[in-house]
Design an enzyme around this catalytic site. Structure first.
Site, short mmCIF file in Angstrom:
data_model
loop_
_atom_site.label_atom_id
_atom_site.label_comp_id
_atom_site.label_asym_id
_atom_site.label_seq_id
_atom_site.Cartn_x
_atom_site.Cartn_y
_atom_site.Cartn_z
N ASN A 148 0.95 -1.10 -0.01
CA ASN A 148 -0.21 0.08 -0.07
C ASN A 148 0.97 1.30 -0.20
OD1 ASN A 148 -1.54 2.31 1.50
ND2 ASN A 148 -3.14 0.88 0.81
N CYS A 192 -5.10 10.51 -0.46
CA CYS A 192 -4.09 11.69 0.07
C CYS A 192 -4.31 12.96 -0.61
CB CYS A 192 -2.68 11.37 0.09
SG CYS A 192 -2.45 9.52 0.34
N THR A 239 -11.64 5.01 3.96
CA THR A 239 -12.46 5.80 4.98
C THR A 239 -13.31 6.68 4.63
OG1 THR A 239 -10.80 7.01 5.78
CG2 THR A 239 -11.00 4.86 7.13
C1 LIG Z 1 -6.19 2.83 11.81
C2 LIG Z 1 -6.48 2.84 10.34
C3 LIG Z 1 -5.26 3.26 9.61
C4 LIG Z 1 -5.68 3.17 8.15
N1 LIG Z 1 -4.38 3.28 7.47
C5 LIG Z 1 -4.55 3.30 6.21
C6 LIG Z 1 -3.37 3.42 5.32
O1 LIG Z 1 -2.33 3.51 5.69
N2 LIG Z 1 -3.50 3.38 3.81
C7 LIG Z 1 -4.85 3.00 3.47
O2 LIG Z 1 -4.81 2.94 2.06
N3 LIG Z 1 -5.91 2.71 4.13
C8 LIG Z 1 -5.87 2.87 5.46
N4 LIG Z 1 -6.89 2.85 6.21
C9 LIG Z 1 -8.19 2.39 5.52
C10 LIG Z 1 -8.41 0.62 5.56
O3 LIG Z 1 -7.38 0.29 4.73
C11 LIG Z 1 -9.76 0.56 4.92
O4 LIG Z 1 -9.85 0.99 3.75
C12 LIG Z 1 -11.05 1.13 5.72
O5 LIG Z 1 -10.72 1.37 7.15
C13 LIG Z 1 -12.17 0.45 5.65
O6 LIG Z 1 -12.12 -0.90 5.97
P1 LIG Z 1 -12.93 -1.26 7.59
O7 LIG Z 1 -14.24 -0.70 7.51
O8 LIG Z 1 -12.89 -2.95 7.61
O9 LIG Z 1 -11.96 -0.48 8.47
C14 LIG Z 1 -6.67 2.80 7.53
C15 LIG Z 1 -7.79 2.63 8.57
C16 LIG Z 1 -7.65 2.68 9.83
C17 LIG Z 1 -8.94 1.87 10.70
#
Ligand SMILES: Cc1cc2nc3c(=O)[nH]c(=O)nc-3n(C[C@H](O)[C@H](O)[C@H](O)COP(=O)(O)O)c2cc1C
Ligand SMILES: Cc1cc2nc3c(=O)[nH]c(=O)nc-3n(C[C@H](O)[C@H](O)[C@H](O)COP(=O)(O)OP(=O)(O)OC[C@H]3O[C@@H](n4cnc5c(N)ncnc54)[C@H](O)[C@@H]3O)c2cc1C
Ligand code: FES
Lengths: 305, 247
Positions: A100, A131, A194
């Site tokens: 990633n 981003c 997110t």
């Molecule tokens: C603490 C945290 C850190 C995250 N860091 C990244 C990241 O570095 N790069 C990225 O593409 N998505 C990041 N995400 C997003 C997740 O990869 C995912 O797309 C998103 O949380 C939705 O899935 P979920 O509902 O199962 O958490 C992050 C999510 C969380 C909760």
């Protein structure tokens, strides 16, 4: 027993379950708890060209059925990820990895991908375009077709590995961005990142997060994610990795029926470190319950015709 | 780190809004006082981190203050109920460099992890002195528990209703010490640091996503770079803390 095998951009996975970037570190914390080789793959922590501390704390806030984070891409930088984190991860995980990558300019993305491209264990790149673009007034790359396409095309030029573009849900029409990435050469799409959210502390009367707003994830966003995967599946021909709120084997099947070829599990890993393992172990039971022999056959099953 | 199911053996109110819970289960994974557990609670998405106050082969004690929904929920649990814990999280206190007369300084609900630490120091033949800081007399807990370990205990109250009037720093020059161990609120840490004559260790709190090092939610910038409070901490050495940057 049915088969949980799937393929993603030509690479075979034992099962479609992949921990989502940012919720699994570089894997080895979880390897203390269970053999992580049961996973389909791992999408490791969002990596940038320069090391980053991220945003000020507090950068986690709890919500009903989910959480906010404003971590802000803390990582040691692409070079250290390549030379320190990945060797450690490869000791405990023997399957192709999903890298990633994040950036704040097109050049940031290509520079980080060029460094990580040297690692044979990387099976796919997953390019996070949620981003802010420092050259584009700070608007996220993922909110403009033009910027999303520019990143996709530039990254495709510097690696031969499959490139998945990870889409932001914070847009008016996600299918437009999806089509722009496909046209620019993306091999697949990951969604959703997110949703922007905020929580306010009644005691201090101020936002809980130091950054004020943060990314909302967890079970509460699952219907939004399922809808977006469904829409994107109809708009493009390239494979989709679906995510957003997945916490059970049933959720995996729902996301695949919407159009996902594989899925990622994010926030669930934080609340329940065994989440991915439990889901994988439960898949055969749930497949049998719903009369599914081959998991790979159900992708897009919810669409007519 | 391990995930373990523990059985509640007691859960009692020991001071206004402060509860002591004793749990039975496998504690063999705990390696040092100052480690914490992360508790799963039905109806709450994230786990709740609470320090291990005391432990032996088959039980552990937690002391917590009810400050919101999660800790309120915990306070309603009855003996016999089961709790899903991630145990032995974090580094814990290192007792090796403490010298013979370490000074333990705790404020409010920062006090609990210092109890197991105090026991460990005594078992190593050291003579710890203890300062416990509270706002007022009715909030005091664990004064006798520390005294029963045989150490010199100074209690301070901000309003002077019991013990020495003032903050914990009002008692710091009452004893000659070789090292400091502290847990409590940030303003207390800053005051302790400003008065400290020796090295020491401080146990931090931060909002946590996972509690075991995976999410980078809890990071603290130190003189040795970014550290995760949950995994590289919660205990940090006085010398590595960026005191000026603490909010
Ligand atoms: C603490 C945290 C850190 C995250 N860091 C990244 C990241 O570095 N790069 C990225 O593409 N998505 C990041 N995400 C997003 C997740 O990869 C995912 O797309 C998103 O949380 C939705 O899935 P979920 O509902 O199962 O958490 C992050 C999510 C969380 C909760
Ligand atoms: C390593 C560590 C050890 C701790 N040890 C103890 C202890 O021994 N005794 C004790 O009473 N308290 C302790 N705390 C604080 C305790 O975790 C919080 O009081 C508790 O999480 C509050 O939950 P709530 O649902 O009642 O409050 P809410 O305010 O409703 O919680 C909302 C969210 O914020 C988080 N949160 C709120 N306050 C804190 C805080 N001070 N620190 C970290 N997260 C917080 C919660 O975990 C939850 O995710 C410790 C915290 C940490 C990080
Ligand atoms: S709380 Fe997740 S890394 Fe510390």
């Amino acid at each position: 027993m049915g088969s949980t095998e799937v393929t993603l951009c030509g690479v075979r996975l034992d099962n479609p379950v992949i921990p989502a970037s940012g919720t699994f570190g570089f894997g080895y914390e979880f390897a203390e708890l269970y053999d992580i080789n049961c996973l389909g793959s791992i999408s490791f922590k969002g990596t940038t060209i320069e090391p980053r501390f991220g945003n000020p704390t507090p950068r986690i806030a709890e919500c009903e059925a989910g959480m906010l984070n404003s971590v802000g891409l803390q990582n040691p930088g692409a070079e250290k990820v390549l030379t320190e984190e990945l060797p450690r991860l490869k000791k405990v995980f023997k399957k192709p990895l999903m890298a990633n990558v994040s950036g704040f300019s097109v050049k940031d993305y290509t520079a980080a991908v060029e460094i990580l491209d040297r690692e044979d264990a990387i099976g796919w790149f997953e390019i996070n375009i949620s981003c802010p673009n420092v050259h584009g007034g700070g608007l996220a790359f993922g909110t403009s077709c033009e910027n999303a396409a520019a990143v996709t095309a530039a990254v495709k030029k510097v690696t031969k590995k499959p490139v998945l573009i990870k889409l932001s849900p914070n847009v008016t029409d996600i299918t437009e961005i999806a089509k722009a990435c496909e046209a620019a050469g993306a091999d697949g799409l990951s969604l959703i990142n997110t949703l922007l959210g905020m929580r306010i502390d009644l005691k201090t009367k101020k936002p809980v997060l130091a950054n004020k707003a943060g990314g909302f994830s967890g079970p509460a966003i699952k219907p939004v994610a399922v809808r977006m995967v469904y829409q994107v599946y109809e708009a493009v021909k390239i494979p989709i990795v679906g995510m957003g709120g997945i916490s059970t084997a049933e959720d995996v099947i729902e996301m695949m029926l919407a159009g996902a070829s594989a899925v990622e599990v994010g926030a669930a890993n934080l609340a329940e470190p065994f989440a991915c393992k439990n889901i994988i172990e439960d898949l055969p039971r749930v497949m049998q319950k719903y009369g599914i022999d081959n998991l790979k056959d159900i992708t897009g099953g919810a669409h007519n015709g | 780190m391990k995930q373990e199911i523990f059985k509640i053996t007691s859960n009692e109110n020991i001071a206004p809004s402060v509860y002591k819970m004793v749990l039975a289960g496998d504690t063999s994974d705990i390696t040092a006082p100052g480690q914490f557990v992360n508790i799963k609670l039905e109806g709450f998405y994230l786990r709740r981190p609470i320090s291990i106050c005391d432990y032996d082969g088959g039980s552990l004690t937690l002391i917590y203050k009810t400050v919101g929904g999660g800790t309120e929920n915990l306070s309603l649990k009855k003996s016999g109920e089961m709790l899903d814990l991630l145990i032995s999280l974090g580094n814990g206190f290192d007792t090796r460099g403490s010298g013979d007369n370490p000074l333990i300084i705790g404020g409010g609900v920062g006090i609990p992890p210092l109890y197991a630490l105090c026991k460990k120091l005594i078992s190593e033949g050291k003579k710890p002195a203890v300062i416990l800081g509270f706002n007022t007399k009715s909030e005091i807990f664990f004064e006798n528990e520390f005294k029963n370990l045989g150490c010199e205990v100074f209690v301070t109250t901000a309003d002077g209703s019991h013990g020495i009037k003032g903050f914990v720093t009002a008692a710091m020059d009452k004893t000659d010490y070789t090292y400091i161990y502290s847990c409590g609120p940030l303003p207390m840490f800053k005051a302790v640091n400003a008065n400290a004559k020796t090295s020491g260790q401080f146990s931090f709190e931060e909002r946590m996503g996972c509690g075991f090092g995976a999410c980078m939610g809890c990071s603290l910038m130190t003189r040795n770079g970014a550290k995760r409070v949950c995994k590289d901490g919660p205990v940090f050495e006085r010398e590595e803390i960026e005191w000026e940057a603490l909010k």
